[in-house]
Each structure stands twice: as C-alpha cells, then as structure tokens.
Write a protein that holds these residues in place. Structure first.
Motif, short mmCIF file in Angstrom:
data_model
loop_
_atom_site.label_atom_id
_atom_site.label_comp_id
_atom_site.label_asym_id
_atom_site.label_seq_id
_atom_site.Cartn_x
_atom_site.Cartn_y
_atom_site.Cartn_z
N GLY A 1 0.80 -1.19 0.13
CA GLY A 1 -0.12 0.07 0.05
C GLY A 1 0.99 1.26 0.03
N LEU A 2 2.18 1.04 0.25
CA LEU A 2 2.98 2.29 0.25
C LEU A 2 3.87 2.45 -0.90
N LYS A 3 3.55 1.38 -1.72
CA LYS A 3 4.80 1.41 -2.73
C LYS A 3 4.29 1.85 -4.01
N ARG A 4 3.34 2.67 -4.15
CA ARG A 4 2.79 3.23 -5.72
C ARG A 4 3.92 3.48 -6.64
N PRO A 5 3.86 2.83 -7.52
CA PRO A 5 4.97 3.00 -8.20
C PRO A 5 4.93 4.50 -9.29
N GLY A 6 5.83 5.15 -9.54
CA GLY A 6 5.73 6.48 -9.96
C GLY A 6 6.85 7.43 -9.77
N GLU A 7 6.93 8.43 -10.25
CA GLU A 7 7.92 9.64 -9.95
C GLU A 7 7.37 10.62 -9.08
N PHE A 8 7.91 10.89 -8.07
CA PHE A 8 7.61 11.95 -7.19
C PHE A 8 8.70 13.30 -6.64
N GLY A 9 8.21 14.00 -6.07
CA GLY A 9 9.15 15.25 -5.54
C GLY A 9 9.41 16.18 -6.52
N ALA A 10 10.67 16.77 -6.40
CA ALA A 10 11.07 17.64 -7.18
C ALA A 10 11.80 17.21 -8.42
N LEU A 11 11.19 16.85 -9.29
CA LEU A 11 12.03 16.26 -10.30
C LEU A 11 12.34 17.18 -11.43
N THR A 12 13.62 17.04 -12.08
CA THR A 12 14.21 17.78 -13.09
C THR A 12 14.37 17.00 -14.22
N ASP A 13 14.83 17.98 -15.40
CA ASP A 13 15.19 17.08 -16.50
C ASP A 13 16.13 16.04 -16.61
N ASP A 14 16.84 16.00 -15.43
CA ASP A 14 17.93 14.97 -15.48
C ASP A 14 17.35 13.64 -14.68
N GLY A 15 15.94 13.90 -14.64
CA GLY A 15 15.53 12.54 -14.03
C GLY A 15 15.52 12.57 -12.60
N PRO A 16 15.05 11.33 -11.88
CA PRO A 16 14.89 11.21 -10.56
C PRO A 16 16.23 11.37 -9.83
N GLY A 17 16.65 11.91 -8.63
CA GLY A 17 17.84 11.89 -7.97
C GLY A 17 18.10 10.32 -7.52
N VAL A 18 17.00 9.85 -6.98
CA VAL A 18 17.13 8.60 -6.50
C VAL A 18 16.21 7.53 -7.09
N PHE A 19 16.53 6.29 -6.89
CA PHE A 19 15.36 5.31 -7.15
C PHE A 19 15.11 4.26 -5.82
N LEU A 20 13.86 4.09 -5.55
CA LEU A 20 13.71 3.27 -4.27
C LEU A 20 13.13 1.77 -4.57
N THR A 21 13.49 0.95 -4.14
CA THR A 21 12.90 -0.45 -4.38
C THR A 21 12.92 -1.28 -3.09
N GLU A 22 12.07 -1.60 -3.15
CA GLU A 22 11.97 -2.97 -2.08
C GLU A 22 12.46 -4.16 -2.60
N ARG A 23 13.51 -4.97 -1.90
CA ARG A 23 14.06 -6.08 -2.80
C ARG A 23 12.95 -7.38 -2.08
N THR A 24 12.01 -7.99 -2.84
CA THR A 24 11.47 -9.02 -2.12
C THR A 24 11.93 -10.31 -2.79
N GLY A 25 11.39 -11.35 -2.17
CA GLY A 25 11.69 -12.61 -2.52
C GLY A 25 13.01 -13.00 -2.03
#
Lengths: 92, 208, 959
Positions: B23-47
C-alpha cells in the motif's frame, strides 16, 4: 564525542551505550562472598582523569568495548574489545 | 549438535507472504523532478532469503569458508568486507558475523548445513526488509539519515556496516556505483520507507 | 522620510524590487537587501525597544552581532521571534514586527521604566523575589503576584503556539578540513587544503561568500572572486553559504545551521527550511574574523549611534548611506578609512573624535580626505535627540588618567559612528575548552595557538587588526551607558555587581546577565570584562573571560529535533497491524510498538469492549496479537549453561520441545524480567521477553557474553521481527487449533502445557507453544512474519464456528490481573522474587546472576512489600498508583504501599487490582483504603485477597 570502534571505525556517541566501570572484577560465578559481591555491584572509584569503561556499540556491531577515556577532557586514548578466553567447549 | 531441525529455515512462501510496505509502494515519480530525471530510485527487494551467520570466537575463518561454499564469493578478512552480486549479497557487519541475502529459497538451510558446528545460522528472511536506494543523489539522501561517511573512498563497493537512524537499526551495504541496500527490522519498515521518501522528495525520486 | 539609498553600488539587484511589511507598513527594497538595509534605505532607524527599560533602539551593527534590531517574522500564522533584522533577507511578502514595544514602537508606555532606573539595576530579580516573604513587597510570593506583569513588560520576542508547518532536516558530513568563515583568509585556507588533496567544507554565515571582501574594496573583492570560483569548480569542496557553525563538540564534531529557505517566500518542493549539519572534521580552520566593539558612554544606545564597520557594510554591500552628517568616535585607526569612504559617497564628516592624544599620519591623511576635523584627546560624553540622534556632546579626555576635564562642546549630527577596537571571534576555539590569550597590543582576547585539530587564521588570529587605545568606557555623568545592549546591562550595573562582592567573571555574567541574551554578548563581553577589571583594580587578563558555549547564534529547535517527533517518530508495526485497524481497534503505543487497545463495536466504550473481549476468552475463545514480545535466538554449545546462569531457575534440564517460565534478576538481586524460553534443539533456545524489556534484556545478555563470560560459545540474535505471534486463548482454543493445524496433533498428550509442536496452518509452517497468560487453556502460534496475516486469517476462520473474537491490550491486562500474573508494573526494579511470590523459581543448587545479592538483609526483610490482590469494597473504581493507607481521608497515615494495576474484573464485575503492600502476606482478609489524594481525590475502602483472583491451582490452563 566520537568513539573509534575496532570493527566499525569512528562513530558518533549516539551509537554507543555506556555500560559502566571496566576496572571491577566480578566475583566468580560460584562465589558466595556477599561482601565481595556488594563491593562489585556498588563501589566505584569515579576517578578524575584516565578511566577504563565499558561501552556497547548498540547502534553498530553491538560488541562491547573497553574505552580508556579521560573524564576531565573526554579525550579517548584507547579502545579495544574485552579480552577473549579460549572457548570452554563443555560437552554440550 | 545432533538436532539441526530448528536451524532449517521456513522459506518465504510467495503466495502467503505480505510485504510490510503493502500500500505504500505506489510506483511512479515524485518530488522535485528535474530534466535529469529522479535523484534516487527506491525499491523493496522482495523474495529474498536472509540468513545471519555467526561464528564462535575461534571459528571466523571456518565460517568464511562455509559461506564461500554456499555463496560462491570470496570473503576478505577486513572488517565490513563483502560482495554484492545479482543473486547473492554477503557482508560482514560485526566481528564474526555476516549477513547473507540471496534469491535461492533454501539459502538459509544451505548455510546451516555448510556452517555446521562451526557457528550458528539464524533465518531472518521474515525479520528484515531490504530497501535499495540507487541514483546520483543516493549518498545525499542517505547522509540525512545516517552518520556514516558514504564517500566512495570511505565506503567500498560490496562493503557493509551496521548503524542506526535514531531508534531504527540498519545494516547498509554498498551494492553498486551509487546503489545501497538498507536492511531494517520488518516492524520499522513502513516508518523507514516513509522517512526515505520524505528525505528523497527534495531531489525527486522514482519508485518501481 | 528621505531615501538613504545611494544611486549606485552595493551587492543588491536594483532590477528586482521586493515588497515587505514592517509593523503593518508596506515598504520596498531590492533583492539582496536585509530587512535592516531596506528599512535604513527607507529612512527607518527606530527598530525596537530595549529589554528592560524599553528605550528606543536602532541598528548598532550590520551582521549577526546586532544586539538591538530583533524582529518577529510571521509566516502562515507561525511566529518566529528574535530574528536579527541584519540577517533577515527580504523577500516579496515578508511580514516582520518589531519586538518588546507596547502598544507601539513609537509610543511605548513601558519606557517609564527608564525613569525608575535604580529599581531595575543588576540583581533586581534576585533581591526582590528570592527568599522568604518579609513584608508585602518581597519574596517568592510577591514574585508569583508580579510574574505575569513582568513577563509581559520584559524579555525578548514571544514564541507562537501554532504548529510549525516547515520542514527541517539533518545532514551528516565528513571532511578533512572544515573552514569556518569565507573572508579572504578563510578562502585562502580552503584553497591551500584543496591543493593538498584534502576534502573541504567551507561555511559562511552570510548569504554571500567573501566576508569582509564584500565591503573592503574592489581589490579584495576580485581576490575573493577568483578564489571562490576556483573552489566552486572543485568536487572535493562543499561551499555552504547561509550556514552558521554554532557548536563545536568533542572529537572535532561541529553543528551548523543552514538556512535554506528563510530568504524565500516559499521553499521549493521537498526543500527544508533549515538543515542541521553535523560535520566531523579532521581539522578546522577558524576564519571567523573579528567584531568591532562599541564604546561605553552615556546615551550610547540612541538610534543613530552605530559601529563604524556597520556603516561601511551598509554603504558597500547595500548601497545605503547611513547618514548625512556623521561624527566618528574611534580609539583606533580603522574607522578613519570608513570616514573617508563615506565622505566620498556624499556624507559630511564634521569631526573625528579620538581619545588618543595624537592622531597618526595615516589616520590624519584619511581624516583630511574625509574633510573631517580631528579632535585627539577628546571623548564623547553624551548624545541628544528624541528618539533619534540629533547631536553629540564631547569633552577633552586624558587617556593616561581616564579623566574628563574642560568645556563640553556639542555637535549637530544625525549619526555617530563608534569604534572601540576589535575582538576576534574565538567562540569555536573557546567552546573546545581552550583558554583565550590576552593581547595588550590589540586590547583583545586571541585564540591560543592551534594544534592538529584546529587553528585560527586572519583577524580571528589577530592578524591585520588595528591596535586600539586601551579605553573602553568614558565615565561621564548623565544618561545610562550601556555595555550589553540586548540585556540592558549598563556600566553602573557591572560596578554595582562588583560592590556587592561579585569578583569572578562567571558570577558577574550570571548576576548582571551580561552576555546572556541571544547575541551572547558579542559586542559586549570585552568592554564588560574591562569595566569589571577596572573596578577590581586588576589587569584584564587577570579577570579573564567567560567560556563560550554553544550555540554561537540561535539554532532553530525544529532543525535539532523535528525529525524525531510527530509523524516522523518511528513506529513499530506488527504484521497484522492493518487488520487490527480495519477491525475497529483503537491503537495505542507500547514503547515504539503500536498495539490494539480494544476492538470497539459500535456504541461500545473501551471498558465495554474489553469486558466483552475478556469474557469471550473466559467462556469461549479469543485471539490476540503477541508479535511484539521480545524474541531472542540463543544458539551454541554453551547455551544451556548460559541460560542456567542468567535465569534463576534451571534451563539445562529443560527437554527439547518444551518451554519454561523463567525469571531473571539484575546483579543487585532485584527482579529484572520474566518470560518463557523454549528449547528448540539441544543447543538452541528461543527466549521471549516482555515487549518493553526486549532491548534491555538483549543488552544484559550481550554484556555477560562479551565482558564476563567470554569463554562461553553462545550467539544471540534478535528474532523479534522474524516471527509473527498470535495467542489463541479460552476453553475452546484447542478446537480452533484442531480445525486448522495440520502435521501434528494438538491434544493434551502431544501438546500439554509448556509443550511445543511444529505443524502447518494453510500450508504455512508454524510453531505452536502451549502457554497461558490469561489463565485459560491457551496457545501461542508463531510463523514467519511475512506469513503472519495469512495465519491470523486462517485462525480467525477456524475460530468462526466457536465465536472467536480478537482482544486487545485492555482485555489482556484484565485477564492477567485476574490471574495474578506480574508485568513491568510489578517488576519495577524495586521488587524481589520473594515480593512477587516467585521465590519458588529460585534455584537452591545453581548460582545465577543476583543469587548472592538477593540474600542481603534488606531484600529478605519480612516487612517488605509483597504482592496482594485488592478488591474495592464500596464498588468505587480503583486508580492505579493509589497509595494503601489505614486512616481516613482526612488523616490517612503513612503509605503502606501502592496499587500497581487495576481493572473492572470481567469475571466478578468488581473493581479489583494488584498492589505491593508492606507485610502483604499477613494482610489477606483485612481491610484498608486506597487513597489518591492528588489526582482523583478518591479514598476507596479495599479488602486484601490473594493475588490469584482466578483459578489459583491452574486447572483451567492445564486442562
């Protein structure tokens, strides 16, 4: 204050828990000498100057350290792990 | 140690498993995005199967060999050393203690078999949540949370360590050029994830 | 009002007009202005009222050392008080208010305090309000009466009460070299460090890098510009402007506050307002510069009296000419240059007054350039104008004797610039405990010589400072002469403190409050020490200076603390957390954990709900989430031996596949924690602890393995989060398990009390231990935490035919009280195993932690508190924490103990509780009172009974 953990390297004080005077000798597990126990549990030197203390790196490797610290200046001159002994290897 | 039954892990059964981040892992881009793309990528490593190997006071070397036999990676003697590969991560986070995380379902059982009486193996597959943070601003974001020097020169690839963010204990491993895996206690995972998102907002972040 | 803005110059952007409000009036300035410079440009010089006497005040300085011009900034209803107008960068929409004026800045009713000067002198509060009440107008009781009025009249700005919506954050940093201050010497130090291959952080408190280079002429500016651009391009350098290094701590750890968004109308997405930097530096270079000191003379606080350096900054950095007709009063040469510059910019400089008998050639040539008449061997003795300066008074002065003589002369002027010498900013050196060194030549304290960890450069090290004449105060009769402007401390206050016997500077500081306001006496300390030294008849170095402590300038509490509170306070959630919320549970915190309090059905109170839940457990079956219990995996060939030493009872003989209730003591013999520990294999145990004590127990065990018994081969790992746990309790609990558990039987043969079996529920591996906290037949079912919700669902489903219902902490508490089980409320660090009737668990054969110490006389005294049950005889509610007494409400007598836990008993419908009471064992059957005189004012008759209210023989849980 920064303590240099022998395993983790220099870390902030916030990662450590003070665990007391490391100069005391605990009576043997089987000792029934109440006076000795009383001294061990309650009596402290509280020196002004160099002191050996147990600190646990609770926010890191969780190991206990013996820290030699000047209680007047907070300067830490030495940090080491407590001495290890040969495993007793009882017939478990 | 005749009875090893209790060492055998309960592999995570995907069909029944629930991530604490549901319920917290809604995919997408958030926050202050620039043309350089996201500053960080967040993923939960499952399995993942996650095991902790702990040696006795005189069996560190034997444990290293035992881990190598299962994980197929060389382990250095230096504190904190480890290896990060696609399918398996190993790192030393305390004297005589290693964290092994991988995709093999029977990883922990294999470790228990390999380590035998030279140490102990504890299954933490359910007890830890692994979050990966990658991207050009990963060090900046992590520096908000941890009092750790994340500079390349101070934190080698593969290396791991134990630290904390206030009450949240975390194991951190550098797994790539800008990528770090953070292992937190499962019960703290939601709080930590929210904190990470908040800290990333300034640089823009993407959740996959 | 005429504009004081020059037609050119300054580091402002004249193409960008900024509109702001001060005290309700709209003004405009330019981007790059501070509130101070913008108001000055608009001809506004009266910016606040003073702390005690409510005297009108203007600007003394142009930077962070400004003592007078404190304002409150109001943003979205949030008030932030005590912001220096000299640091506040204006932006469109800024709303600021002056402080400490009532009802308005121009007309202040409290200014009458100034006429009652003697009343408010040093020590006023101590003398008037401390000690016994002698007569109506003295003592502590009088303080209580006056406090409200004084707090309204005195003090600095007031904080708001609206929650602060701004975001704050922390940033950790590491560097080889930290440079504090970006003036020419700081920049040069940074350049050098970078050239040596070091990583560098450079902090500048102002918006613009460059420090004094920004106002000391084009050569300095271009020198700084070159260095800055060189550093900017280097990836080993982090340049932090608007960042004040305010604290230095052990291990060369520094605290700095970066004001990221204060100068913006609105922060960018995700941007913090302030960032709290914690910088660990190998070496620190203090390039913090020096601050000009004011001179102490009567009326030295009138708006229009300003430091010479401030006038230069306002002119050069902001293009604001501070006045038209400016008199200068300086005991050193530095202000002469300023006079010449201001004259070039259009000001008339009628005179430069200098207490020194002779003016040097260089100074004289500058004075000539300024068109100013020099008046050596003179001093300012007074000021005039209401409220702003319109004239000054001067008199011949003898530097040798400090005496004034001869005729006084007046000068019409709108501004008086003063320069009383320079004090290096050595706060960060002093914070680390180094002792400042007095320089007779510079009449200032200098930082001592540095070492591996730090050194000072530039004017912080005393380089390039113009030596002043040793004169700090002009002792003339007349108006008050202020030393500490912000706290309204006068020269007479300092002398009064001396007459009353205060000799040490540290005492002087606390008695007069000199240097204790938000500016920490940046302009006041050295003059204050000098006046004290004069009073004592000692040289200044013998009097010494106070040790500086953090913060150097104010740090926002939000930046220091926000990330630990409110929505950022971390919570621990169990795997079934959302199920609880979805099923109506009110969640309550237990440490960091969130646990269900009760599952209220529509219309139910918490009490209704827990009574229903507990009764279901007694009569049918209930289920409770126990995932929060501390769980420690204990493995190793010496695990059994270890547990034997740690617990008071034997665990070596515990059979594999069985659990045992264990009690731990501390080294001093008092009870520490209880819980069950399960033997899963010969050398593998799983220990459970109380939720609250999981951390302390783990540390306790680790301590003994690391420090006391390093020969034991035992490994500990916290597995609290690995296992989800559910307790199924009640007479019908076995039926629920039988309906869903596969792979093992769960009957009394296979699974008796304290037995452990492995099986599956819905294909998921589970471990089941038969334990009871409630006193009913009960089982704890554990599975991998990721599977917790699935197993919980399966248990609920299997329990549907039996009417299973979840229960929360309130019901759990009521059930355990009825059963007489102890928890942290009874194991409170003051109770022994005997007190809690757990002495049956003390091994007589094997020594354990605390076994000798618990035999101490005081721990075996038969009169000690012991655990009893209490029942309210009147049907009134009992309050936890009530004292047990024997007397009436009016004469209760002494406390015999207290109530540790209470509930309305689901079973008996009565108010019951557990209590620790003196001689508790002998009181069963007798009566007393539970009194709660402070909170509820109840005084309830109670009867003492056994703490086992329910099934004392344990038939139910064994059955």
């Amino acid at each position: 204050m920064i303590i240099t953990c022998p395993h983790c390297g220099p870390r902030d004080l916030a990662e450590f828990s003070y665990k007391g005077d490391a100069t005391r000798t605990r009576p043997g597990t089987a000792s029934g000498d109440l006076a000795h126990w009383n001294a061990y549990v309650y009596e402290r030197e509280n020196p002004a100057g160099q002191h050996r203390e147990f600190w646990q790196h609770t926010g890191g490797c969780r190991k206990h350290l013996i820290v030699t610290r000047d209680t007047l200046t907070h300067a830490i001159s030495h940090v080491e792990f407590p001495p290890t002994k040969a495993p007793r290897r009882s017939g478990a | 140690m005749a009875d090893r039954r209790s060492f055998v892990a309960d592999p995570v059964i995907a069909a029944h498993a629930a991530s604490p981040l549901q319920g917290l892992k809604r995919p997408g881009e958030f926050g202050a995005l620039t043309d350089d793309g996201p500053g960080v990528f967040l993923t939960e490593r499952t399995g993942l199967s996650i095991g902790e190997v702990a040696s006795w006071k005189d069996s560190e070397g034997k444990c290293r060999v035992a881990i190598r036999a299962v994980a197929g990676v060389m382990l250095n003697v230096a504190p904190g050393s480890g290896t990060a590969k696609l399918e398996i991560n190993v790192f030393n986070f305390a004297p005589g203690r290693w964290l092994v995380a991988g995709t093999k379902p029977d990883l922990v059982a294999q470790l228990a078999g390999s380590v035998g009486e030279d140490g102990s193996v504890t299954d933490l597959s359910h007890g830890r949540v692994v979050i990966r943070i990658d991207g050009p601003k990963s060090r900046w974001v992590l520096s908000k949370l941890f009092a750790i020097n994340f500079a390349n020169t101070a934190f080698a690839r593969g290396q791991g360590l134990a630290t904390m963010h206030h009450d949240i204990t975390a194991l951190v491993q550098r797994v790539g050029e800008d990528a770090f895996d953070i292992h937190v206690f499962r019960s703290f995972a939601r709080s930590f994830w929210s904190l990470l998102r908040r800290s990333s907002e300034e640089v823009g972040y993407r959740i996959d | 009002m005429t504009s004081h803005r020059l037609t050119s110059g300054g580091r402002i952007d004249r193409t960008k007009t900024v509109r702001f409000t001060f005290d309700g009036v709209r003004y405009s300035g330019f981007a790059g202005d501070t509130l101070a410079s913008a108001l000055l440009a608009n001809g506004i010089r009266l910016l606040g009222r003073s702390f005690k006497y409510h005297r009108p005040r203007g600007l003394l300085a142009a930077g962070y050392e400004e003592p007078n011009a404190l304002v409150t900034v109001i943003e979205q209803g949030v008030r932030e008080p005590n912001i220096r107008a000299t640091e506040l960068e204006v932006f469109d929409g800024l709303v600021a208010q002056s402080q400490n004026r009532f009802p308005s800045l121009g007309h202040d009713l409290m200014a009458v305090n100034g006429l009652a000067g003697k009343t408010f002198s040093a020590g006023f509060y101590y003398k008037t309000f401390m000690g016994p009440a002698i007569g109506p107008l003295k003592g502590t009781r009088f303080w209580r009466f006056c406090e409200h009025f004084i707090r309204r009249a005195a003090g600095l700005g007031s904080a708001g009460t609206v929650p602060d919506p701004a975001r704050y954050e922390r940033m950790n940093a590491f560097c080889d070299v930290l440079v504090v201050g970006s003036g020419p010497s700081g920049l040069e130090a940074a350049r050098k460090a970078v050239a040596e291959g070091k990583s560098v952080i450079l902090c500048e408190t102002e918006a613009a890098l460059g420090g004094t280079a920004n106002w000391s002429g084009p050569d300095a500016a271009s020198f700084a510009e070159t260095l800055i651009s060189g550093l900017r391009d280097n990836q080993d350098v982090r340049l932090l402007n608007r960042t004040t290094v305010w604290g230095r701590y052990d291990g060369n750890t520094f605290a700095a506050l970066e004001r990221i968004a204060d100068h913006k109308a609105k922060p960018a997405t995700g941007e913090a307002r302030h960032r709290h930097w914690v910088i660990r530096a190998g070496h620190v270079v203090l390039a913090t510069g020096a601050l000009e000191r004011a001179m102490v003379f009567p009326g030295n606080d009138r708006p229009g009296v300003m430091l010479a350096s401030a006038a230069l900054r306002f002119a050069r950095s902001y293009g604001v000419l501070i006045g038209r007709r400016i008199v200068v009063f300086a005991n050193n040469d530095s202000a002469y240059e300023t006079a010449a510059i201001l004259h070039r910019l259009g000001a008339e400089i009628p005179a430069i007054i200098d207490p020194r008998p002779v003016v040097g050639d260089w100074a004289q040539s500058l004075a000539d350039e300024a068109g100013a008449k020099t008046l050596p061997a003179h001093a300012i003795v007074g000021s005039g104008g209401d409220p702003e300066l319109d004239s000054v008074l001067m008199q011949p002065f003898n530097l040798e004797t400090g005496k004034l003589s001869g005729p006084k002369r007046g000068f019409a002027c709108d501004t008086l610039l003063v320069s009383g010498g320079w004090s290096p900013v050595l706060h960060l050196a002093s914070q680390a405990g180094t002792k400042p060194v007095w320089s007779d030549k510079l009449q200032a304290f200098l930082p001592p010589e540095g070492d591996d960890h730090w050194h000072a450069v530039g004017s912080c090290a005393g380089e390039g400072i113009e030596p002043p004449a040793p004169v700090f105060e002009i002792k003339a009769k007349g108006d008050k002469a202020f030393v500490d402007f912000q706290h309204d401390v006068t020269a007479d206050d300092v002398r009064l403190a001396h007459r009353e016997g205060f000799q040490s500077v540290e005492h002087l500081k606390r008695y007069t409050t000199l240097g204790m306001a938000t500016d920490q006496g940046k302009t006041a300390n050295v003059p204050g020490m000098a006046i004290m030294a004069d009073a004592l008849g000692k040289p200044i170095p013998d009097v010494g200076t106070t040790r500086f402590r953090p913060p150097f300038t104010g740090a926002s509490l939000g930046a220091l603390a926000a990330e630990r509170f409110a929505d950022l306070r971390p919570e621990r959630l169990t795997p079934m957390h959302h199920w609880h919320e979805e099923h109506g549970a009110g969640m309550m915190s237990a440490g960091l954990w969130m646990r269900p309090e009760s599952y209220n059905q529509p219309g139910e109170t918490v009490e209704d709900a827990y009574l229903r839940e507990a009764r279901i457990v007694r009569r049918g079956v209930g289920i409770v989430d126990v995932s929060t219990l501390g769980k420690i995996d204990i493995k190793g060939p010496d695990a059994a031996e270890f547990l034997n030493r740690v617990y008071t009872n034997n665990f070596a003989k515990l059979a594999v596949g069985k659990a045992r209730y264990g009690l731990m003591l501390r080294e001093d013999g008092f009870a520490f924690d209880d819980g069950t520990t399960w033997r899963l294999a010969n050398s593998h145990y799983l220990m459970t602890t109380t939720t609250a004590n999981a951390g302390p127990v783990m540390q306790h065990l680790e301590y003994f393995l690391d420090c006391i018994w390093p020969d034991l081969s035992v490994n500990l790992t916290s597995v609290t989060d690995q296992w989800a746990g559910a307790a199924v309790a009640g007479p019908k609990s076995r039926e629920v398990l039988a309906a869903c558990v596969t792979g093992t039987a769960v009957d009394n043969e296979v699974l008796p009390l304290m037995g452990i079996v492995h099986g599956k529920i819905n294909g998921i591996p589970v471990m089941i231990c038969r334990l009871s906290f409630s006193g009913e037949r009960a089982y704890e079912i554990y599975c991998g935490a990721h599977h917790g919700q699935a197993v919980w669902n399966a248990l609920i489903e299997a329990g549907q035919p039996h009417g299973i219902q979840p229960y929360g902490l309130e019901a759990l508490g009521a059930l355990r009280i009825e059963k007489g089980h102890v928890t942290g409320a009874e194991i409170d660090g003051r109770t022994t195993a005997h007190d809690l009737h757990l002495d049956w668990m003390l091994s007589k054969k094997t020594p354990f932690i605390g076994s000798v110490m618990l035999t101490r006389e005081g721990l075996t005294d038969p009169d000690r508190w012991s655990l009893v049950g209490v029942i309210s005889s009147s049907g009134e509610k009992l309050r936890g924490g009530s004292h047990i007494v024997e007397g009436t409400k009016d004469a209760p007598g002494r406390s015999l103990g207290h109530i540790t836990a209470t509930c309305l008993s689901p079973l008996y419908g009565k108010h019951i509780g557990l209590a620790l009471v003196e001689n508790g064992n002998t009181r069963i059957g007798t009566r007393a009172f539970a009194t709660d005189p402070v909170r509820s004012e109840t005084h309830v008759p109670v009867e003492f009974v056994s703490h086992h209210f329910y099934d004392p023989k344990g038939v139910k849980m064994n059955g």
